[in-house]
Design an enzyme around this catalytic site. Structure first.
Site, mmCIF file in Angstrom:
data_model
loop_
_atom_site.group_PDB
_atom_site.id
_atom_site.type_symbol
_atom_site.label_atom_id
_atom_site.label_comp_id
_atom_site.label_asym_id
_atom_site.label_seq_id
_atom_site.Cartn_x
_atom_site.Cartn_y
_atom_site.Cartn_z
ATOM 1 N N LYS A 3 40.727 157.178 76.896
ATOM 2 C CA LYS A 3 41.349 157.450 75.593
ATOM 3 C C LYS A 3 40.300 158.059 74.675
ATOM 4 O O LYS A 3 39.250 157.466 74.444
ATOM 5 C CB LYS A 3 41.936 156.204 74.943
ATOM 6 C CG LYS A 3 42.859 156.647 73.801
ATOM 7 C CD LYS A 3 43.066 155.695 72.676
ATOM 8 C CE LYS A 3 41.956 155.421 71.719
ATOM 9 N NZ LYS A 3 41.662 156.494 70.731
ATOM 10 N N GLY B 231 32.390 150.858 71.188
ATOM 11 C CA GLY B 231 32.848 150.949 69.807
ATOM 12 C C GLY B 231 32.380 149.751 69.004
ATOM 13 O O GLY B 231 31.364 149.121 69.334
ATOM 14 N N SER B 232 33.136 149.424 67.980
ATOM 15 C CA SER B 232 32.686 148.397 67.039
ATOM 16 C C SER B 232 32.990 146.984 67.546
ATOM 17 O O SER B 232 33.855 146.785 68.416
ATOM 18 C CB SER B 232 33.370 148.619 65.693
ATOM 19 O OG SER B 232 34.761 148.475 65.858
ATOM 20 N N GLU C 226 25.653 146.553 60.271
ATOM 21 C CA GLU C 226 25.530 147.929 60.746
ATOM 22 C C GLU C 226 26.056 148.879 59.658
ATOM 23 O O GLU C 226 27.161 148.692 59.148
ATOM 24 C CB GLU C 226 26.354 148.083 62.025
ATOM 25 C CG GLU C 226 26.122 149.390 62.732
ATOM 26 C CD GLU C 226 26.905 149.483 64.035
ATOM 27 O OE1 GLU C 226 28.069 149.050 64.079
ATOM 28 O OE2 GLU C 226 26.348 150.015 65.014
HETATM 29 P P1 NAD Z 1 35.961 151.768 66.730
HETATM 30 O O1 NAD Z 1 35.818 150.420 67.321
HETATM 31 O O2 NAD Z 1 36.672 151.917 65.455
HETATM 32 O O3 NAD Z 1 36.736 152.738 67.751
HETATM 33 C C1 NAD Z 1 36.272 152.959 69.071
HETATM 34 C C2 NAD Z 1 37.447 153.363 69.924
HETATM 35 O O4 NAD Z 1 38.341 152.259 70.008
HETATM 36 C C3 NAD Z 1 38.269 154.545 69.384
HETATM 37 O O5 NAD Z 1 38.666 155.357 70.472
HETATM 38 C C4 NAD Z 1 39.478 153.852 68.780
HETATM 39 O O6 NAD Z 1 40.615 154.667 68.773
HETATM 40 C C5 NAD Z 1 39.668 152.688 69.731
HETATM 41 N N1 NAD Z 1 40.413 151.546 69.183
HETATM 42 C C6 NAD Z 1 40.501 151.138 67.896
HETATM 43 N N2 NAD Z 1 41.303 150.044 67.801
HETATM 44 C C7 NAD Z 1 41.707 149.755 69.058
HETATM 45 C C8 NAD Z 1 42.527 148.732 69.613
HETATM 46 N N3 NAD Z 1 43.100 147.784 68.861
HETATM 47 N N4 NAD Z 1 42.724 148.724 70.945
HETATM 48 C C9 NAD Z 1 42.138 149.656 71.735
HETATM 49 N N5 NAD Z 1 41.365 150.658 71.268
HETATM 50 C C10 NAD Z 1 41.147 150.703 69.944
HETATM 51 O O7 NAD Z 1 34.502 152.365 66.673
HETATM 52 P P2 NAD Z 1 34.073 153.782 66.120
HETATM 53 O O8 NAD Z 1 34.121 153.734 64.639
HETATM 54 O O9 NAD Z 1 34.797 154.872 66.833
HETATM 55 O O10 NAD Z 1 32.564 153.855 66.631
HETATM 56 C C11 NAD Z 1 31.537 153.265 65.907
HETATM 57 C C12 NAD Z 1 31.142 151.946 66.522
HETATM 58 O O11 NAD Z 1 30.886 152.103 67.911
HETATM 59 C C13 NAD Z 1 29.853 151.414 65.940
HETATM 60 O O12 NAD Z 1 29.954 150.029 65.731
HETATM 61 C C14 NAD Z 1 28.821 151.704 67.022
HETATM 62 O O13 NAD Z 1 27.709 150.888 66.987
HETATM 63 C C15 NAD Z 1 29.630 151.544 68.257
HETATM 64 N N6 NAD Z 1 29.049 152.300 69.371
HETATM 65 C C16 NAD Z 1 28.445 151.623 70.393
HETATM 66 C C17 NAD Z 1 27.844 152.315 71.443
HETATM 67 C C18 NAD Z 1 27.177 151.595 72.585
HETATM 68 O O14 NAD Z 1 26.974 152.194 73.633
HETATM 69 N N7 NAD Z 1 26.808 150.341 72.439
HETATM 70 C C19 NAD Z 1 27.877 153.707 71.451
HETATM 71 C C20 NAD Z 1 28.491 154.356 70.384
HETATM 72 C C21 NAD Z 1 29.090 153.639 69.363
#
Ligand code: NAD
Length: 487
Positions: free
Chosen positions: A180, A233-234, A385
């Site tokens: 996704k 992600g977060s 963060e």
């Molecule tokens: P986010 O958690 O908002 O979104 C990440 C992904 O999850 C997106 O594709 C989003 O559409 C999806 N998503 C959101 N809600 C969801 C749900 N309920 N069910 C399934 N999928 C869902 O994060 P973001 O704002 O896109 O990215 C920033 C965050 O990602 C920061 O906290 C950062 O530290 C983290 N990050 C971590 C790494 C790592 O490798 N550790 C790498 C990059 C980013």
């Protein structure tokens, strides 16, 4: 947009069972460097996600990846790598415009994506089990099998390379994948699906759905046929996904956020430190999970390093990603509001912004490179963060204090030590609670080195050979001999 990008590239379609689909409502995709729309993305609903998961499941059950000799998978992966390189120039421009990142960094993402396919392609025919001696009358061995349908949820900060790292590891181990894309930067990632299509990936082995997290992402992780989840992600989204995974006992890899710290000793080479600060916190406008968000500096050189960091920040060029400047915009107005709120909280708590701390007056979502001093561990700018070009400098007296501050947040993604004293570096590296420790160069390492968090930064590892362990499940086969007659 240059001629290299076609209308099709700017349409954000789904790729399901080997075909491109335009289903669902459309959302504009903005250029964060101008705030203007550059394309659109189709938004998948539950039925589109269902079609993608069923396509992956059918491919898995047909043994399209695991039935042929493993060499076929190796060759497929190398063909995908070649196709990614072929698409890279077109893709890099789109990625640069949709994410705001520097063009050179977008190009590097495509190069890294291709490298993942070469790296994991090289082990696709070496996923071996072992034999276990059980004495006369038995033969026992293990097989490392894929999970089946592996769901990959990708963030916007490095969408192409992050998607490629899990896609390549999953395909190498014989899993079928539904990715996704992130709603804010979905277009560059479609090139990965295109590369797989051009390379002849079996129908259903690689699927892409575009859409909103709480709709398409949630439908994907909750789908009854999804058997493995990789999320980057977060922390709050990771928790929501883990709850869904727990209901069906689905194994998950969680790559979450960070608040990583560098410890700078009084004997550190400050030129090296400043170069690492530049890449560590100002690259990609600090929107890096493993950013150098905190610099813990020995009190005897705290003033000097603060001055050098201020000079660095004030010397950075800001501009549109296509001009390849040092500082590029934040991904969205919402993200800029978040960074602004965090900086205001820092000032209210008593930290001092020795430079930055405000918007840059130009189109797009720019934030000044910001250096805080006088930061105490209990302040929000030291704990939470920010995901922006904001660094907190914090003095320490001795190693014990530095380690306590470094380990004092809920995260544990990466950490760094800067010193010429190897003993001191090894002592600190052994005690830092982080999945990766850099010594004398932030981001030292590469796709070959395992990456992942401790504590709230997640679990499971990506990159390196270690990652493959997350993509296979062990089956043991125990045979009792003797039911046939000898001689
Ligand atoms: P986010 O958690 O908002 O979104 C990440 C992904 O999850 C997106 O594709 C989003 O559409 C999806 N998503 C959101 N809600 C969801 C749900 N309920 N069910 C399934 N999928 C869902 O994060 P973001 O704002 O896109 O990215 C920033 C965050 O990602 C920061 O906290 C950062 O530290 C983290 N990050 C971590 C790494 C790592 O490798 N550790 C790498 C990059 C980013």
């Amino acid at each position: 947009m240059s001629e290299r990008a076609t209308r099709h590239d700017l349409e954000g379609m789904h790729f399901i069972a080997g075909r491109w689909r335009r289903d669902g409502e459309r959302l504009p995709v903005d250029d964060p460097g101008t705030g203007e729309p550059i394309g659109e993305v189709h938004l998948a609903d539950g039925s589109i996600v269902d079609a993608a998961v069923r396509a992956a499941d059918a491919c898995h059950r047909a043994r399209s990846l695991t039935g042929p000799r493993p060499r076929a998978r190796l060759e497929l992966m190398f063909r995908i790598a070649a196709e990614i390189r072929d698409l890279a120039e077109r893709g890099a421009e789109i990625l640069c415009r949709e994410s705001g990142k520097p063009l050179s960094s977008a190009r590097a993402e495509f190069d890294e994506a291709a490298r993942y396919f070469e790296y994991y392609g090289g082990v696709a025919d070496k996923i071996e089990g072992r034999s276990i001696p059980l004495g006369d009358g038995y033969v026992d061995w293990t097989v490392r099998e894929p999970f089946g349908v592996s769901a990959h949820i990708v963030p916007w900060n490095f969408p192409v390379s992050i998607a490629a790292r899990s896609l390549a590891a999953a395909l190498a181990t014989g899993n079928c994948v539904v990715m996704k894309s992130p709603e804010l930067a979905p277009l560059g990632m479609t090139m990965l699906a295109e590369a797989c299509q051009r390379a002849g990936a079996p129908e259903g082995s690689v699927n892409l759905v575009c859409g909103l997290g709480h709709v398409a992402g949630a439908a994907l992780v909750e789908h009854p046929l999804t058997s493995h989840i990789v999320f980057t992600g977060s922390v709050p989204t990771g928790r929501a996904i883990l709850r869904a995974a727990a209901d069906r006992v689905v194994p998950s890899v969680m790559e979450l956020g960070g608040k990583s710290a560098a410890i700078v000793y009084d004997d550190a080479d400050l030129d090296v430190v400043v170069a690492s600060v530049k890449s560590g916190i100002f690259f990609n406008a600090g929107q890096v999970c493993s950013a150098m968000a905190r610099v813990l500096v020995h009190e005897s050189i705290a003033g000097e390093l603060a001055e050098r960091t201020r000079e660095l920040a004030e010397g950075l060029s800001a501009g549109h990603g296509m001009d390849d400047p040092d500082l590029t915009p934040l991904i969205s107005g919402t993200q800029r509001d978040r960074v602004e709120a965090m900086c205001e909280a820092g000032l209210r708590d008593g930290a001092r912004a020795i430079t930055g701390g405000a918007r840059i007056d130009r189109p797009g979502y720019f934030w000044q490179p910001t250096v805080f001093t006088g930061v105490r561990p209990e302040m929000r700018v030291a704990k939470d963060e920010i995901f922006g070009p904001v660094v907190s400098l914090m003095p320490f007296r001795d190693t014990e204090e530095a380690l306590a501050i470094a380990n004092g947040t809920e995260y544990g993604l990466v950490a760094g030590v800067f010193t010429r004293d190897l003993d001191r570096a090894m002592h600190a590296a052994g005690r830092l609670e982080a999945g990766q420790v850099f010594v004398n160069e932030w981001f030292a390492g590469g796709i070959e080195t395992p990456f992942g968090g401790m504590r709230r930064s997640g679990y499971g590892r990506e990159k390196g050979l270690e990652a493959l362990d997350n993509y296979v499940q062990t089956k043991n086969i125990a045979v009792r001999l003797g039911s046939g007659r000898l001689g």
